[in-house]
Design an enzyme around this catalytic site. Sequence first.
Site, mmCIF file in Angstrom:
data_model
loop_
_atom_site.group_PDB
_atom_site.id
_atom_site.type_symbol
_atom_site.label_atom_id
_atom_site.label_comp_id
_atom_site.label_asym_id
_atom_site.label_seq_id
_atom_site.Cartn_x
_atom_site.Cartn_y
_atom_site.Cartn_z
ATOM 1 C CG PHE A 34 -1.911 1.117 1.262
ATOM 2 C CD1 PHE A 34 -3.084 1.050 0.518
ATOM 3 C CD2 PHE A 34 -1.679 2.255 2.008
ATOM 4 C CE1 PHE A 34 -3.999 2.095 0.524
ATOM 5 C CE2 PHE A 34 -2.581 3.299 2.028
ATOM 6 C CZ PHE A 34 -3.737 3.224 1.287
ATOM 7 C CG HIS B 287 -6.487 -5.888 4.461
ATOM 8 N ND1 HIS B 287 -7.429 -5.789 5.442
ATOM 9 C CD2 HIS B 287 -5.634 -4.851 4.653
ATOM 10 C CE1 HIS B 287 -7.167 -4.761 6.207
ATOM 11 N NE2 HIS B 287 -6.091 -4.172 5.755
ATOM 12 N NE ARG C 148 3.163 -16.231 -11.417
ATOM 13 C CZ ARG C 148 2.739 -17.498 -11.202
ATOM 14 N NH1 ARG C 148 3.176 -18.183 -10.150
ATOM 15 N NH2 ARG C 148 1.908 -18.081 -12.046
HETATM 16 N N1 RBF Z 1 1.117 -5.766 2.272
HETATM 17 C C1 RBF Z 1 1.661 -6.453 1.260
HETATM 18 O O1 RBF Z 1 2.564 -5.953 0.586
HETATM 19 N N2 RBF Z 1 1.239 -7.726 0.963
HETATM 20 C C2 RBF Z 1 0.232 -8.333 1.641
HETATM 21 O O2 RBF Z 1 -0.093 -9.499 1.327
HETATM 22 C C3 RBF Z 1 -0.381 -7.604 2.689
HETATM 23 N N3 RBF Z 1 -1.411 -8.164 3.368
HETATM 24 C C4 RBF Z 1 -1.989 -7.453 4.373
HETATM 25 C C5 RBF Z 1 -3.068 -8.004 5.076
HETATM 26 C C6 RBF Z 1 -3.655 -7.306 6.106
HETATM 27 C C7 RBF Z 1 -4.801 -7.929 6.853
HETATM 28 C C8 RBF Z 1 -3.163 -6.009 6.470
HETATM 29 C C9 RBF Z 1 -3.779 -5.221 7.605
HETATM 30 C C10 RBF Z 1 -2.127 -5.452 5.771
HETATM 31 C C11 RBF Z 1 -1.516 -6.160 4.726
HETATM 32 N N4 RBF Z 1 -0.447 -5.599 4.016
HETATM 33 C C12 RBF Z 1 0.110 -6.307 2.990
HETATM 34 C C13 RBF Z 1 0.157 -4.297 4.421
HETATM 35 C C14 RBF Z 1 -0.368 -3.101 3.627
HETATM 36 O O3 RBF Z 1 0.229 -3.049 2.346
HETATM 37 C C15 RBF Z 1 -0.013 -1.778 4.386
HETATM 38 O O4 RBF Z 1 1.347 -1.775 4.669
HETATM 39 C C16 RBF Z 1 -0.810 -1.624 5.673
HETATM 40 O O5 RBF Z 1 -2.201 -1.765 5.430
HETATM 41 C C17 RBF Z 1 -0.543 -0.223 6.318
HETATM 42 O O6 RBF Z 1 -0.931 0.824 5.444
#
Ligand code: RBF
Length: 143
Positions: free
Chosen positions: A45, A76, A115
């Site tokens: 994100f 998410h 990958r």
């Molecule tokens: N970030 C990723 O890059 N890959 C993921 O698979 C991923 N899964 C997440 C699942 C949950 C339930 C949460 C809360 C966050 C996840 N994030 C993941 C983190 C997201 O990209 C980000 O860093 C946070 O939501 C804080 O803004």
Amino acid sequence: MRFAIVVSEWNTEITEALSLGAKDTLLKFGAAESDIVRRNVPGSFELTLGAQLMAERKEFDAIICIGVVIQGETKHFDFICDAVAKGITDLNMNYNVSVIFGVLTLNTMQQALDRAGGAHGNKGDEAAITAIKMAALKKELEA
Ligand code: RBF
């Protein structure tokens, strides 16, 4: 040419392999080590803002975003994938610099491993090649 690589720390084993693949490919095609700047962000994100901060420096010919989002039990996955895809698309348009979507969106960790140097190669290499091609196109058309 100068390149930025922005790397998400989620699923870090995979994102490290992807970013090393990207960096090795840039070096192989003639980039100097000093022309590659890498910074981490906590999760996929945050890739958009990480890449925007790089774009604002106006010193890079292309910016590569590396992330791995794996489907979990909640929504998410969809929110993160949609946000980062839209965010990166907007950066390409708003900053007139190629920001590469090196984000794997997968159902399983095995698909990610396949990958990131496994059965399906290393998608970081492909991200780097895309960055080089787009940087060359920009130089040509803006000359
Ligand atoms: N970030 C990723 O890059 N890959 C993921 O698979 C991923 N899964 C997440 C699942 C949950 C339930 C949460 C809360 C966050 C996840 N994030 C993941 C983190 C997201 O990209 C980000 O860093 C946070 O939501 C804080 O803004």
